[in-house]
Design a protein around this motif. Structure first.
Motif, mmCIF file in Angstrom:
data_model
loop_
_atom_site.group_PDB
_atom_site.id
_atom_site.type_symbol
_atom_site.label_atom_id
_atom_site.label_comp_id
_atom_site.label_asym_id
_atom_site.label_seq_id
_atom_site.Cartn_x
_atom_site.Cartn_y
_atom_site.Cartn_z
ATOM 1 N N VAL A 22 5.970 11.945 3.395
ATOM 2 C CA VAL A 22 6.001 11.234 4.675
ATOM 3 C C VAL A 22 6.880 11.986 5.668
ATOM 4 N N ARG A 23 8.035 12.470 5.212
ATOM 5 C CA ARG A 23 8.912 13.233 6.091
ATOM 6 C C ARG A 23 8.217 14.495 6.600
ATOM 7 N N ALA A 24 7.505 15.169 5.710
ATOM 8 C CA ALA A 24 6.818 16.396 6.106
ATOM 9 C C ALA A 24 5.738 16.105 7.147
ATOM 10 N N ALA A 25 5.004 14.999 6.971
ATOM 11 C CA ALA A 25 3.960 14.636 7.937
ATOM 12 C C ALA A 25 4.561 14.382 9.308
ATOM 13 N N ALA A 26 5.708 13.701 9.351
ATOM 14 C CA ALA A 26 6.369 13.438 10.626
ATOM 15 C C ALA A 26 6.823 14.738 11.280
ATOM 16 N N LEU A 27 7.375 15.661 10.481
ATOM 17 C CA LEU A 27 7.840 16.942 11.022
ATOM 18 C C LEU A 27 6.688 17.757 11.592
ATOM 19 N N ASP A 57 -5.355 9.995 5.659
ATOM 20 C CA ASP A 57 -5.760 9.717 7.041
ATOM 21 C C ASP A 57 -4.823 8.712 7.692
ATOM 22 N N LEU A 58 -4.483 7.659 6.964
ATOM 23 C CA LEU A 58 -3.567 6.654 7.494
ATOM 24 C C LEU A 58 -2.181 7.256 7.711
ATOM 25 N N LEU A 59 -1.710 8.049 6.757
ATOM 26 C CA LEU A 59 -0.401 8.690 6.896
ATOM 27 C C LEU A 59 -0.377 9.592 8.118
ATOM 28 N N ASP A 60 -1.455 10.330 8.344
ATOM 29 C CA ASP A 60 -1.514 11.243 9.482
ATOM 30 C C ASP A 60 -1.435 10.475 10.799
ATOM 31 N N MET A 78 0.835 -1.194 0.000
ATOM 32 C CA MET A 78 0.000 0.000 0.000
ATOM 33 C C MET A 78 0.877 1.253 0.000
ATOM 34 N N ASN A 79 0.527 2.205 -0.823
ATOM 35 C CA ASN A 79 1.223 3.488 -0.859
ATOM 36 C C ASN A 79 0.511 4.448 0.092
ATOM 37 N N ILE A 80 1.096 4.656 1.294
ATOM 38 C CA ILE A 80 0.392 5.468 2.286
ATOM 39 C C ILE A 80 0.308 6.925 1.892
ATOM 40 N N THR A 81 1.123 7.365 0.934
ATOM 41 C CA THR A 81 1.029 8.758 0.496
ATOM 42 C C THR A 81 -0.297 9.031 -0.207
ATOM 43 N N GLN A 82 -0.973 7.965 -0.621
ATOM 44 C CA GLN A 82 -2.279 8.116 -1.263
ATOM 45 C C GLN A 82 -3.422 7.940 -0.279
ATOM 46 N N HIS A 83 -3.093 7.780 0.994
ATOM 47 C CA HIS A 83 -4.103 7.615 2.047
ATOM 48 C C HIS A 83 -3.793 8.608 3.167
#
Length: 263
Positions: A40-45, A8-11, A1-6
């Motif tokens: 993904v890096r930006a979401a973590a930051l 809510d899951l990425l968050d 699964m590519n979480i960058t396309q989801h």
């Protein structure tokens, strides 16, 4: 699964990663994705910024000595691994010639090292009771700045070849302003200048300006100067810098990935 396309899951994963509750194989997979995807890096930051505010609501607590030992071990292991990757990359690039090719090979290792160092210093140390380094305190100040000024849409941590953070960079497209804050101990000589470069995906380096010797530096720039630029670098040049068309003529001291925040 590519979480960058989801989203809510990425968050949710980014929140868990920043808090430290994402562990084991899941944490390692998230870190692998963070090295490969700027989103993904930006979401973590972003979540690191949000969680950091919670430390202001509790009294400072001195962590057990074992906590510092574990953090030091993690940081040292990351630095050693990044230095080894960088050394091998430099040897390979030198064999093929050209400083520009050298930089292209180094991008991945430098970015991974900088992100890992930022996570270890900011998240690990803050959750366990405070910051014990000047660089860590300044990175924490950057987090507060990001939270207070949502117009800042681009962030970079520029590090040396040992993955030690040396310069924090933010860009505010609303005010066309690049802000650079020195967080390391490096100081150029009186006959030298530091020069900031954008390293676009195609074409040669592009100068973003020559830096003064103040701790806090501001440069005028447009969003087009940094948009879709994956990496920033700082070189040591003759006093006053060099023309953009020539590219860096001195050694590249610091570099790091430019991350666009998810607003």
């Amino acid at each position: 699964m590519n979480i960058t396309q989801h989203p809510d899951l990425l968050d949710r994963l980014a929140a868990s990663y920043a808090l430290g509750t994402l562990r084991g194989g899941a944490r390692r997979r998230f870190e692998t994705l963070a090295r490969e995807h700027a989103t993904v890096r930006a979401a973590a930051l972003v979540w690191q910024t949000r969680w950091s505010g919670l430390t202001e609501l509790q009294a400072a607590v001195d962590p057990a000595p074992a906590v510092w030992t574990r953090i030091d071990n993690l940081v040292q292991a990351d630095r050693s691994a990044a230095a080894l990757r960088a050394s091998r990359a430099a040897e390979s690039a030198a064999a093929h010639g050209g400083w520009w090719r050298n930089l292209l090979v180094w991008r991945g290792a430098a970015a991974a090292g900088a992100i890992a160092t930022l996570a270890a210093v900011v998240v690990g140390v803050q959750v366990n009771g405070g910051l014990r380094t000047t660089a860590g305190a300044q990175i924490a100040a950057l987090q507060q700045q990001l939270q207070a000024t949502p117009q800042i849409q681009y962030v970079a941590v520029l590090a040396d070849d040992k993955a030690d953070a040396s310069m924090l960079v933010t860009f505010d497209p609303k005010n066309n302003q690049l802000v650079l804050q020195r967080v390391g101990g490096f100081q150029e000589g009186a006959d030298k200048s530091l020069q900031l470069w954008a390293l676009p995906p195609a074409g040669g380096p592009r100068s973003l300006g020559v830096l003064g010797q103040d701790k806090l530096l501001k440069l005028v720039a447009r969003e087009g100067d940094v948009k879709e630029v994956p990496t920033l670098a700082i070189s040591l040049e003759p006093l006053g810098g060099v023309p953009s068309a020539t590219g860096p003529t001195g050694p590249v001291l610091f570099k790091g990935e430019l991350i666009q925040r998810m607003l």
